[in-house]
Design an enzyme around this catalytic site. Structure first.
Site, short mmCIF file in Angstrom:
data_model
loop_
_atom_site.label_atom_id
_atom_site.label_comp_id
_atom_site.label_asym_id
_atom_site.label_seq_id
_atom_site.Cartn_x
_atom_site.Cartn_y
_atom_site.Cartn_z
N HIS A 83 29.17 157.78 39.66
CA HIS A 83 29.46 158.60 38.68
C HIS A 83 29.71 159.54 38.93
CE1 HIS A 83 27.95 155.74 36.49
NE2 HIS A 83 26.70 155.73 35.93
N ARG A 100 45.49 152.74 37.41
CA ARG A 100 45.16 151.91 37.88
C ARG A 100 44.01 151.28 35.91
NH1 ARG A 100 44.35 156.73 40.47
NH2 ARG A 100 45.44 156.38 42.48
N ARG A 160 40.51 152.80 58.04
CA ARG A 160 40.73 154.06 58.69
C ARG A 160 39.03 154.94 58.38
NH1 ARG A 160 43.25 156.82 52.79
NH2 ARG A 160 42.66 155.77 51.82
N CYS A 192 53.24 155.27 46.11
CA CYS A 192 52.30 155.35 45.31
C CYS A 192 51.39 155.65 46.57
CB CYS A 192 51.60 154.87 44.45
SG CYS A 192 51.15 153.37 44.73
#
Length: 554
Positions: free
Chosen positions: A210, A307, A472, A509
């Protein structure tokens, strides 16, 4: 600042973690103590009267904590967003779970031990069970259980987590500082001035926690899973947070800081361009309905990547047709007919949705995700498409498919959409279908894909990862995650050429779109549409405006 430069930093001062929210920041540390109850000491209760008193204390603590949570729900819903407010509604249900309360009450009565000791043990048991589950999403929920344990103990001990330097005359309490903590919960973040935080670094907490959701919604650079950092810093330590690379540097030298966070070129009177140069777009990325308000506030030219999976993650369940339809309608209304691109549900990899009951995979990044998941989940796919198509009577709806691997798969996706369109009251002229280029095979098949779609977007994060076969977040190989690599730029140039040949819009993006210096270079190869974090919209617009008006290299 390229990851390839980071190995120059000595290892004791370099920490790797999980990239929670993009962006880079540099500043001084504010330490936050998330747990004042490292050891709860047991003591015996001598008679039934003391047992009854302990149980009465539990009732009072539960009531007061519930009232606190009700207040926080209202406060967070008003100042951050209703989605984040619902986090605390869910925690209230955990707090008042009959099974947990019964276990605590039974423990006090049968063992005749003090309430704090029994409560700590019961909650610790539940937290440990969740933390050991295979499912990452459920492991993250152990944080909620731990937070309720701490909340009750805070109430019983009359203490609370807080800044270690609190009480000092010059304590900044996080203002213009970078918070470092072992763990940050959503409740802890409520008591901080989020709009003034420069960054967040924690030792524990994942991408679906959260606190991570709130950090993303507020646009705060954040890195988690940074083991050992809490004990290595003090209040005032200089620290660089790289939310793109998932990296933290302690006491970096001026050269490293300047390379990571270059200062804006000085221009007269701090000009801020509110309009993007003709033929170009600076769009905003968004994950929540509230993000659309931020995009509108920054005068973004639209939303280039919404998204949709974050809506499901926030709700922690499958959303109905009506719920999805209402959310998509709200976003479109907020943007007032500016373009909004909805990426279809993109799960898998680091985005687990346990209620979908996806089988555990050895390598989820190469597994059942993106377009594969959609085609393999026709009920979920159909509901989302219908919810989006219902907006076509009033809006142009742009539907973007993630992780498309080739033109054959793209045709399957299109066939599915067209079959649903035939059964809905749809204004077909208001439907735009797009594909994300983030898999090398799709880039090699770009000409065929462009023939069947209306627009496309480059997902730079995954594209770099898959081109170079590099994780990464793995310090052993992260130096190969290089947005400046000539091979990547050849791929981008080929995509731009294909889009131009087929006269189809192409945007980019991901973190690369908002990197300093990237705008001019992307414009040079023919990519002139950028979708970035709302907080970066004005900076990128300024960069391309100066580039167009002065012909300078940024």
């Amino acid at each position: 600042m390229e990851i390839s430069l980071y190995p120059k930093v000595s290892l004791p001062n370099k920490f790797m973690g999980l990239a929670i929210n993009s962006g880079k920041s540099f500043g001084h540390v504010c330490l936050y103590a998330s747990n004042h109850h490292q050891a709860v000491v047991p003591h015996d209760l001598v008679n039934d009267t003391e047992v009854a008193e302990e149980i009465a204390r539990l009732d009072v603590a539960l009531k007061e904590c519930s009232q606190d949570l009700d207040r926080i729900v209202l406060e967070v819903s008003e100042h951050v967003g209703e989605a984040e407010g619902s986090i605390f509604t869910a925690q209230k249900h955990i707090l008042n779970d009959p099974a947990i309360i019964a276990a605590i009450t039974l423990g006090v009565r049968t063992e005749k031990k003090n309430l704090e000791y029994i409560l700590d043990r019961v909650f610790d048991g539940y937290e440990e069970k969740f933390a050991k589950l295979d499912n990452e999403y459920f492991r993250e929920r152990s944080t909620d259980i731990g937070e309720m344990r701490r909340r009750l103990l805070d109430k019983l001990y009359n203490t609370r987590p807080g800044f270690i330097c609190q009480g000092q005359h010059d304590c900044s309490r996080g203002k213009d500082r970078i918070i470092v903590a072992e763990e940050l919960t959503a409740e802890m973040m409520v008591h901080m001035k989020l709009e003034s935080l420069l960054g967040i670094v924690t030792e524990r907490g994942g991408i679906t926690s959260h606190a991570a959701i709130i950090a993303r919604s507020m646009g705060i650079p954040a890195v988690s899973g940074v083991r050992g950092v809490y004990s290595q810093v003090q209040c005032g330590t200089r620290i660089l947070v790289d939310g793109d690379a998932g990296m933290v540097l302690l006491n970096p030298d001026a050269e490293i800081v300047a390379a990571a966070i270059p200062k804006e070129p000085q221009i007269s009177e701090n000009i801020c361009y509110l309009e993007t140069p003709a033929g170009m777009e600076v769009l905003a990325n968004a994950s929540l309905v509230e993000d659309a308000h931020q995009a509108a506030f920054t005068h973004a030219d639209g939303i280039g990547l919404f998204r949709t999976e974050i809506l499901f993650m926030r709700a922690q369940r499958r959303l109905t047709l009506e719920e999805q339809s209402a959310m998509y309608r709200d976003v479109l209304s907020i943007m007032k007919h500016k373009p909004v691109t909805f990426r279809m549900l993109d799960v898998g990899g680091d985005k687990e949705l346990p209620f979908l009951r996806i089988e555990k995979e050895t390598n989820p990044y190469l597994g059942w995700r993106g377009a594969r998941f959609l085609l393999g989940s026709p009920d979920i796919f159909e509901t989302q498409i219908r919810a989006l198509l219902r907006q076509t009577n009033e809006h142009i709806v742009r539907i973007l498919f993630p992780m498309v691997i080739d033109s054959k798969q793209m045709q399957e996706l299109l066939a599915f959409v067209r079959a649903i369109m035939a059964t809905e009251n749809v204004r077909s002229e208001n439907v735009r279908i797009g594909a994300m280029f983030e898999v090398p095979s799709a880039c090699l098949d770009a000409d065929a894909i462009f023939k069947s779609i209306d627009f496309a977007s480059i997902g730079s994060n995954d594209l770099i990862q898959y081109i170079f076969a590099v994780d990464r977040n793995n310090d052993l190989v992260s130096q190969d995650y290089n947005p400046d690599h000539p091979i990547l730029w050849k791929v981008l140039q080929d995509l731009a050429n294909s889009a131009k040949q087929h006269k189809k819009p192409l945007s980019i993006c991901g973190e690369m779109a908002g990197r300093p210096d990237a705008a001019a270079k992307l414009c040079d190869i023919g990519i002139t549409s950028f979708s970035v974090s709302p907080r970066l919209v004005n900076r990128v617009r300024n960069e391309i405006s100066r580039y167009c008006s002065r012909g300078i290299t940024i």
